[in-house]
Design a protein around this motif. Structure first.
Motif, PDB file in Angstrom:
ATOM      1  N   LEU A  72       1.490  -2.282   4.756  1.00 34.81           N
ATOM      2  CA  LEU A  72       0.488  -3.246   4.260  1.00 34.81           C
ATOM      3  C   LEU A  72       1.164  -4.558   3.873  1.00 34.81           C
ATOM      4  O   LEU A  72       0.636  -5.647   4.128  1.00 34.81           O
ATOM      5  N   TRP A  76       0.356  -8.291   5.246  1.00 38.15           N
ATOM      6  CA  TRP A  76       0.098  -9.439   4.354  1.00 38.15           C
ATOM      7  C   TRP A  76       0.936 -10.637   4.785  1.00 38.15           C
ATOM      8  O   TRP A  76       0.457 -11.770   4.867  1.00 38.15           O
ATOM      9  N   VAL A  86      -7.390  -4.868   0.615  1.00 42.32           N
ATOM     10  CA  VAL A  86      -7.227  -3.540   1.209  1.00 42.32           C
ATOM     11  C   VAL A  86      -8.510  -2.794   0.884  1.00 42.32           C
ATOM     12  O   VAL A  86      -8.848  -2.619  -0.292  1.00 42.32           O
ATOM     13  N   GLU A  88     -10.318   0.700   1.212  1.00 40.38           N
ATOM     14  CA  GLU A  88     -10.108   2.106   1.594  1.00 40.38           C
ATOM     15  C   GLU A  88     -11.439   2.845   1.527  1.00 40.38           C
ATOM     16  O   GLU A  88     -12.090   2.902   0.489  1.00 40.38           O
ATOM     17  N   TYR A 117      -7.972  -4.499  -4.120  1.00 40.18           N
ATOM     18  CA  TYR A 117      -8.151  -3.167  -3.514  1.00 40.18           C
ATOM     19  C   TYR A 117      -9.614  -2.765  -3.708  1.00 40.18           C
ATOM     20  O   TYR A 117     -10.121  -2.771  -4.825  1.00 40.18           O
ATOM     21  N   GLY A 156      -7.679  -8.852   5.649  1.00 42.63           N
ATOM     22  CA  GLY A 156      -6.834  -7.805   5.085  1.00 42.63           C
ATOM     23  C   GLY A 156      -6.815  -6.584   5.972  1.00 42.63           C
ATOM     24  O   GLY A 156      -6.739  -6.702   7.197  1.00 42.63           O
ATOM     25  N   CYS A 157      -6.926  -5.406   5.348  1.00 42.29           N
ATOM     26  CA  CYS A 157      -6.825  -4.167   6.120  1.00 42.29           C
ATOM     27  C   CYS A 157      -7.845  -3.137   5.629  1.00 42.29           C
ATOM     28  O   CYS A 157      -7.955  -2.891   4.422  1.00 42.29           O
TER      29      CYS A 157
END
Ligand SMILES: C[S@@+](CC[C@H](N)C(=O)[O-])C[C@H]1O[C@@H](n2cnc3c(N)ncnc32)[C@H](O)[C@@H]1O
Length: 388
Positions: A72, A76, A86, A88, A117, A156-157
């Protein structure tokens, strides 16, 4: 439950089946897992870990999350060290989130300070468990719960571990050249199955997309919810990555003629069985993921595959062996060092472990083709001789 006394969930399902003269297996599985309050994932129970029904990689050792944190951090940097989300989805107890945030706070404080997050969780019981486990990062303002669609245009992811195998699946068989679908009906001795024409043309389209048809007489699963999810994820992501970890295969292997009965499996107290009609709401039901469809749908909606590999390759690329050696060196008790090694090997071993059956897919949107850390080839990993 006392014999003859059916749970409320079973009664609800029986009524739903009566009202619709039968429901698809996917509808049955959806209720068994996610019926509000009494589905397997929505009720109050311990699902993951020794006292639960199954282990996940993130419940095996914090090293799983620590290694993903490295990936991660590189993502970034690829995106220009700007603000980074992020997200999730399906975090279970929240172990992966905890291990990622702990590792980032310690090793990459600059990234930690800029990171948001986000947890997307369907189960109120799991949301509660996540809030308990993640108290310190919650207090630091790093975590929020939201819906996927709230993240429109995020940079982001989007990450998940064992989310998609928990989506409801359609059960399909091919007979006399026609695809047929398993419906659940009320039989004399409980739930029973009936084969009927497929409930939606999306099932035919699904097989057309992957260019494969199930072999005559075989049973298999079709995870339409996974395709829908991939489309929604692609729509939400503005720029960045999707990191998906789950057990599964490419379509060719998932629908191979030798796989006569599919991959549907139930988990209860660390035992597996193939009967989803027993312990309804009290056992997990899962099916292996079709990674060909995920990639094809992703590609259709702007997600390019950047990496696809087995979990052991992914973890090795991120420094699994080096991390294992460092941890072993720090452990002065030889018995504890041995236990640590055995525990960590679960993450990478093929047989009885999670190394090969689990796959990792990384997709990208609006980025070029970066060289990801996880893609480091095993032959390029330098291990001092005699280490193992
Ligand atoms: C097998 S558990 C995953 C465990 C966890 N990721 C881990 O590493 O331990 C599946 C999780 O996905 C959640 N889930 C299933 N469908 C979901 C959905 N559509 N949206 C959000 N969460 C979902 C379940 O409630 C559960 O938390």
């Amino acid at each position: 439950m006392i014999a003859g006394q059916e749970s409320e969930l079973i009664l609800k399902l029986q009524q739903q089946i009566d009202a619709s003269a039968g429901i698809t297996f996917a509808e049955f599985m959806e209720q068994a897992l996610y019926s509000p309050d009494d589905g397997y994932y929505t009720s109050k129970r311990t699902r993951i870990g020794k006292k639960g029904d199954f282990f996940t990689s993130s419940s095996v050792h914090s090293c799983f999350g620590q290694l993903i944190a490295r990936q991660l951090e590189q993502m970034w940097r690829i995106l220009g060290q700007d603000s980074f989300v992020v997200a999730e989805q399906g975090a279970g107890e929240g172990y992966l989130c905890l291990d990622i945030l702990d590792a980032l706070e310690k090793d990459f404080p600059e990234f930690y300070a800029r990171l948001e997050y986000r947890l997307i969780e369907l189960s109120p019981d799991n949301r509660h468990r996540q809030k308990q486990l993640l108290k310190s990062h919650l207090a630091a303002g790093r975590i929020l719960w939201c819906e996927l669609e709230d993240l429109k245009d995020m940079q982001g992811c989007i990450i998940s571990n064992e989310l998609i195998d928990a989506f409801p699946v359609h059960l399909i068989e091919k007979h006399a050249g026609e695809l047929q679908e398993v419906y659940v009906v009320n039989g004399e001795n409980g739930f029973a199955e009936e084969l009927r024409p497929v409930s939606t043309a999306l099932i035919n389209e699904y097989f057309q997309r992957i260019g494969i048809e199930p072999a005559a007489g075989n049973r298999c699963e079709v995870n339409l919810a996974a395709c829908d999810w991939m489309q929604r994820v692609a729509a939400v992501l503005g720029r960045g990555f999707v990191l998906t970890i789950d057990y599964g295969f490419l379509a060719e292997e998932l629908y191979a003629p030798y796989r006569h009965t599919g991959t549907l499996l139930c988990y209860h107290q660390h035992q597996t069985n193939e009967n989803p009609y027993q312990r309804v709401g009290l056992q997990d039901i899962t099916a292996h993921v079709d990674f060909t469809s995920l990639q094809a749908v992703g590609c259709q909606y702007g997600l390019e595959t950047l990496y696809f590999g087995q979990q052991y390759q992914f973890l090795m690329g991120l420094g699994f062996l080096e991390m294992l050696m460092e941890m072993e060196c720090r452990e002065t008790d030889p018995q504890k060092a041995q236990a640590l090694r055995m525990n960590l090997k679960t993450l990478i071993l093929p047989e009885g472990g999670m190394g090969e059956s689990f796959k990792v897919l990384v997709q990208g949107k609006n980025i070029s083709a970066p060289e990801l850390l996880c893609a480091k080839r095993i032959q390029d990993i330098k291990i001092p001789p005699g280490s193992f």
